[in-house]
Design an enzyme around this catalytic site. Structure first.
Site, PDB file in Angstrom:
ATOM      1  N   GLY A  60       0.843  -1.193   0.000  1.00  0.00           N
ATOM      2  CA  GLY A  60       0.000   0.000   0.000  1.00  0.00           C
ATOM      3  C   GLY A  60       0.875   1.239   0.000  1.00  0.00           C
ATOM      4  O   GLY A  60       2.013   1.205   0.493  1.00  0.00           O
ATOM      5  N   GLN A  65       3.389   9.917   0.900  1.00  0.00           N
ATOM      6  CA  GLN A  65       4.658   9.192   1.063  1.00  0.00           C
ATOM      7  C   GLN A  65       5.612   9.443  -0.102  1.00  0.00           C
ATOM      8  O   GLN A  65       6.806   9.153   0.000  1.00  0.00           O
ATOM      9  CB  GLN A  65       4.402   7.690   1.211  1.00  0.00           C
ATOM     10  N   CYS A 108       5.753   0.012   7.441  1.00  0.00           N
ATOM     11  CA  CYS A 108       5.433   1.160   6.598  1.00  0.00           C
ATOM     12  C   CYS A 108       6.683   1.539   5.807  1.00  0.00           C
ATOM     13  O   CYS A 108       7.777   1.566   6.369  1.00  0.00           O
ATOM     14  CB  CYS A 108       4.988   2.328   7.472  1.00  0.00           C
ATOM     15  N   LEU A 109       6.503   1.829   4.513  1.00  0.00           N
ATOM     16  CA  LEU A 109       7.651   2.216   3.687  1.00  0.00           C
ATOM     17  C   LEU A 109       8.292   3.506   4.189  1.00  0.00           C
ATOM     18  O   LEU A 109       9.459   3.771   3.907  1.00  0.00           O
ATOM     19  CB  LEU A 109       7.228   2.368   2.219  1.00  0.00           C
ATOM     20  N   HIS A 150      -4.662   1.867   7.386  1.00  0.00           N
ATOM     21  CA  HIS A 150      -3.276   2.351   7.489  1.00  0.00           C
ATOM     22  C   HIS A 150      -3.024   3.451   6.451  1.00  0.00           C
ATOM     23  O   HIS A 150      -2.465   4.505   6.772  1.00  0.00           O
ATOM     24  CB  HIS A 150      -2.327   1.158   7.277  1.00  0.00           C
ATOM     25  N   GLU A 151      -3.455   3.217   5.203  1.00  0.00           N
ATOM     26  CA  GLU A 151      -3.192   4.192   4.130  1.00  0.00           C
ATOM     27  C   GLU A 151      -4.037   5.454   4.315  1.00  0.00           C
ATOM     28  O   GLU A 151      -3.560   6.569   4.086  1.00  0.00           O
ATOM     29  CB  GLU A 151      -3.448   3.574   2.752  1.00  0.00           C
ATOM     30  N   HIS A 154      -2.571   7.832   6.653  1.00  0.00           N
ATOM     31  CA  HIS A 154      -1.514   8.681   6.072  1.00  0.00           C
ATOM     32  C   HIS A 154      -2.109   9.985   5.530  1.00  0.00           C
ATOM     33  O   HIS A 154      -1.487  11.041   5.608  1.00  0.00           O
ATOM     34  CB  HIS A 154      -0.806   7.961   4.926  1.00  0.00           C
TER      35      HIS A 154
HETATM   36 NI    NI Z   1       2.512   3.465   5.732  1.00  0.00          NI
END
Ligand code: NI
Length: 194
Positions: A60, A65, A108-109, A150-151, A154
């Site tokens: 995701g 991000q 998370c990236l 989660h996304e 963000h």
């Molecule tokens: Ni994340």
């Protein structure tokens, strides 16, 4: 959306892999702006995000991000070897969550190599616009429910570590701030090579 091999190659050439920002980048705390209309510029962001997400690799990605403060998300939960199953979500909104919760070990990236248990509603319903700007609704459970929440977090400036205890969160934040400082210092020390 399965893409045949030839088609995929043409599709890929037009895409770009974007830089993913990480903690403690202050942009991760921004509340992203609604898109409202899905045009070619938005589709280009979606395609670049998908490519960036596959390259990372991640399941995701939220636009912030890659430094774009717009309410745009890509998700693909297909496993290696399975056909790709990308989801494009514009202006996604959680309209319902279950009382029952689930705990997943999240990563998370933007918080590389850190994983922690996060408890969230086990099921959720999300309304969004798809890649064609059509209104859609998805009812999710399991990993998709977690990933959606989660996304969408963000887009509201919330990173998964914000769900951890203060002590744990501070430990992670400190670690990433220290790494960032070291990076700056090491760049400063690098002798000029011309
Ligand atoms: Ni994340």
């Amino acid at each position: 959306m399965p893409i045949d091999r030839g088609g995929r190659l043409t599709y890929l050439t037009a895409m770009a892999i974007l830089d993913i920002i990480t903690l403690p980048d202050p942009r991760l705390k921004l509340v992203s702006e609604p898109v409202e209309r899905v045009d070619d510029a938005v589709r280009k962001i979606l395609d670049d995000m998908l490519e960036t997400m596959y390259d990372a690799p991640g399941i995701g990605l939220a636009a912030i991000q890659v430094g774009i403060p717009k309410r745009i998300v890509t998700i693909d939960l297909s496993r290696e070897g399975e056909p790709k199953a990308p989801m494009f979500l514009v202006d996604p909104k959680v309209v319902w969550t279950s009382e029952e919760t689930n705990t997943y070990q999240e990563g998370c990236l933007s918080v590389p190599e850190h994983y922690d248990d996060v408890e969230r509603p086990a099921r959720c319903r999300v309304e969004y616009l798809d890649r064609d700007g059509k209104a859609q609704v998805v009812e999710a459970d399991g990993l998709l429910a977690t990933c959606l929440q989660h996304e969408i977090d963000h887009l509201n400036g919330v990173v998964f570590i914000d769900h951890l205890s203060r002590l744990k969160r501070e430990r992670v934040t400190k670690k990433f701030s220290k790494q960032a400082k070291l990076r700056v210092r090491s760049t400063g020390w690098r002798p000029s090579m011309g």
